[in-house]
Design an enzyme around this catalytic site. Sequence first.
Site, PDB file in Angstrom:
ATOM      1  N   GLY A  14       0.812  -1.216   0.000  1.00 58.11           N
ATOM      2  CA  GLY A  14       0.000   0.000   0.000  1.00 58.11           C
ATOM      3  C   GLY A  14       0.842   1.261   0.000  1.00 58.11           C
ATOM      4  N   THR A  15       1.932   1.250   0.743  1.00 61.43           N
ATOM      5  CA  THR A  15       2.778   2.452   0.826  1.00 61.43           C
ATOM      6  C   THR A  15       3.296   2.818  -0.562  1.00 61.43           C
ATOM      7  OG1 THR A  15       3.443   1.842   3.062  1.00 61.43           O
ATOM      8  CG2 THR A  15       4.860   3.412   1.904  1.00 61.43           C
ATOM      9  N   CYS A  21       4.413   3.745  15.064  1.00 59.35           N
ATOM     10  CA  CYS A  21       5.246   3.871  13.873  1.00 59.35           C
ATOM     11  C   CYS A  21       6.169   2.658  13.802  1.00 59.35           C
ATOM     12  CB  CYS A  21       6.003   5.179  13.848  1.00 59.35           C
ATOM     13  SG  CYS A  21       6.930   5.505  15.317  1.00 59.35           S
ATOM     14  N   HIS A  67      -1.644  -7.653   2.390  1.00 59.61           N
ATOM     15  CA  HIS A  67      -1.675  -8.185   3.768  1.00 59.61           C
ATOM     16  C   HIS A  67      -2.780  -7.578   4.617  1.00 59.61           C
ATOM     17  CE1 HIS A  67       0.513  -4.992   6.261  1.00 59.61           C
ATOM     18  NE2 HIS A  67       0.651  -4.525   5.042  1.00 59.61           N
TER      19      HIS A  67
HETATM   20  N1  PLP Z   1      -2.725   3.167   3.890  1.00 58.39           N
HETATM   21  C1  PLP Z   1      -3.380   2.827   5.001  1.00 58.39           C
HETATM   22  C2  PLP Z   1      -4.704   3.437   5.294  1.00 58.39           C
HETATM   23  C3  PLP Z   1      -2.827   1.891   5.896  1.00 58.39           C
HETATM   24  O1  PLP Z   1      -3.483   1.559   7.004  1.00 58.39           O
HETATM   25  C4  PLP Z   1      -1.565   1.337   5.575  1.00 58.39           C
HETATM   26  C5  PLP Z   1      -0.912   0.397   6.514  1.00 58.39           C
HETATM   27  O2  PLP Z   1      -1.212   0.363   7.684  1.00 58.39           O
HETATM   28  C6  PLP Z   1      -0.936   1.710   4.385  1.00 58.39           C
HETATM   29  C7  PLP Z   1      -1.542   2.632   3.567  1.00 58.39           C
HETATM   30  C8  PLP Z   1       0.369   1.107   3.983  1.00 58.39           C
HETATM   31  O3  PLP Z   1       0.165  -0.194   3.505  1.00 58.39           O
HETATM   32  P1  PLP Z   1       1.367  -1.277   3.451  1.00 58.39           P
HETATM   33  O4  PLP Z   1       1.561  -1.766   4.838  1.00 58.39           O
HETATM   34  O5  PLP Z   1       0.874  -2.331   2.535  1.00 58.39           O
HETATM   35  O6  PLP Z   1       2.556  -0.571   2.912  1.00 58.39           O
END
Ligand code: PLP
Length: 377
Positions: A75-76, A312, A194
């Site tokens: 997601g990041t 964090c 995940h």
């Molecule tokens: N966006 C949201 C709303 C999240 O809760 C998270 C992770 O907690 C992310 C993005 C980042 O996702 P990833 O852990 O797959 O990088």
Amino acid sequence: MPPARFAPVYLDANATEPLRPDARGAIAAALDVTGNPSSVHGAGRAARRIMEDSRESLAVRFGVRPADLVFTSGGTEADALAIHALGGGRRVIIGATEHDAVRAAAPGATVLPVDRSGTADLDTLTSLLAEGPPALVCLMLANNETGVIQPVADAARICHRYGSWLHVDAVQAAGRIATDLSLFGADSMAISSHKLGGPAGAGALMLASAVSSIAPLIAGGGQERGRRGGTPPVAVIAGFAAAAEASGDAAALAPLRDRAERAAVACGAIVCGGDAPRLANTTSLALPGVRAETQVIALDLAGVAVSAGAACSSGKVAVSHVLQAMALGSLAGEAIRVSLPWNATAADVEAFAAAYSRMALRLARENPDAGRRTLVD
Ligand code: PLP
């Protein structure tokens, strides 16, 4: 060395969901296929087939054409790629409760306020967009700490009225509520394996067809139609797609979430964002006068895994910017997040309720202020 101790009750699904059995099966099958999906020979083609089947299944599930879905590491990276590709040369406006994945990728962005329930202020969005040149707006579908759901379809309409684009971070929503880029009318959307019961290591950026030819953040060997370089993790992607197919709607978890809330509220807790539409698996519980970290540790010692609002990666607990944006004052450092996984049981929630009550009673003895304050500014 003594064996590692794992909390037997896991209520931290928004950090990562347990692996779904379907995902495990798909990963195991794909691990037996040797081949790089970029190779032209039969082994490469076999790997490519797994990847393209996965792409197609995810695309159908989330409302895009397969060609408009770019695999990322999570997601990041999907958020960062969207902001890099669609925000270049535009001003960027982000919701005040966005995840750090968005905040860090958009330094200097204009922040769109939320009300006390955590819902974005769309009147302010309209004024901001009317005032200046086209923007990229980032608004999450569901918040990771409170579960509050944002009106992204309304936001998309407002954005398009002013020639602006909307990126939706749907990482916490996907697999829990209806999540469909074309229904929302948004321009891009990020999801993560995940968080929906797949393995960590894959995510996707989905793009509206009109903006799907984007510049990469990682160029490399030109994979993903030149939009994301690097050999893709085929087995992880297979698990991602299988998990998404197995995930449905988290609504069935609402009675369990409500039971957890009732137990905490009876001990003086306040539900943050409780007035807004929310994910059924998530609750943010502030216990006035007690630091979030103290609560997380006490519950962990009692065998229940939850998290502080904002943990964090270093493991340190910060004051939640989400709850601060909701004008919750000192409660922003006093809230824990309870997020039920897809396989949560009534017994898990009863264990939480018992552990929470014991914790609150003990803390109230040690600190007569605990649980006594009401909402503060
Ligand atoms: N966006 C949201 C709303 C999240 O809760 C998270 C992770 O907690 C992310 C993005 C980042 O996702 P990833 O852990 O797959 O990088």
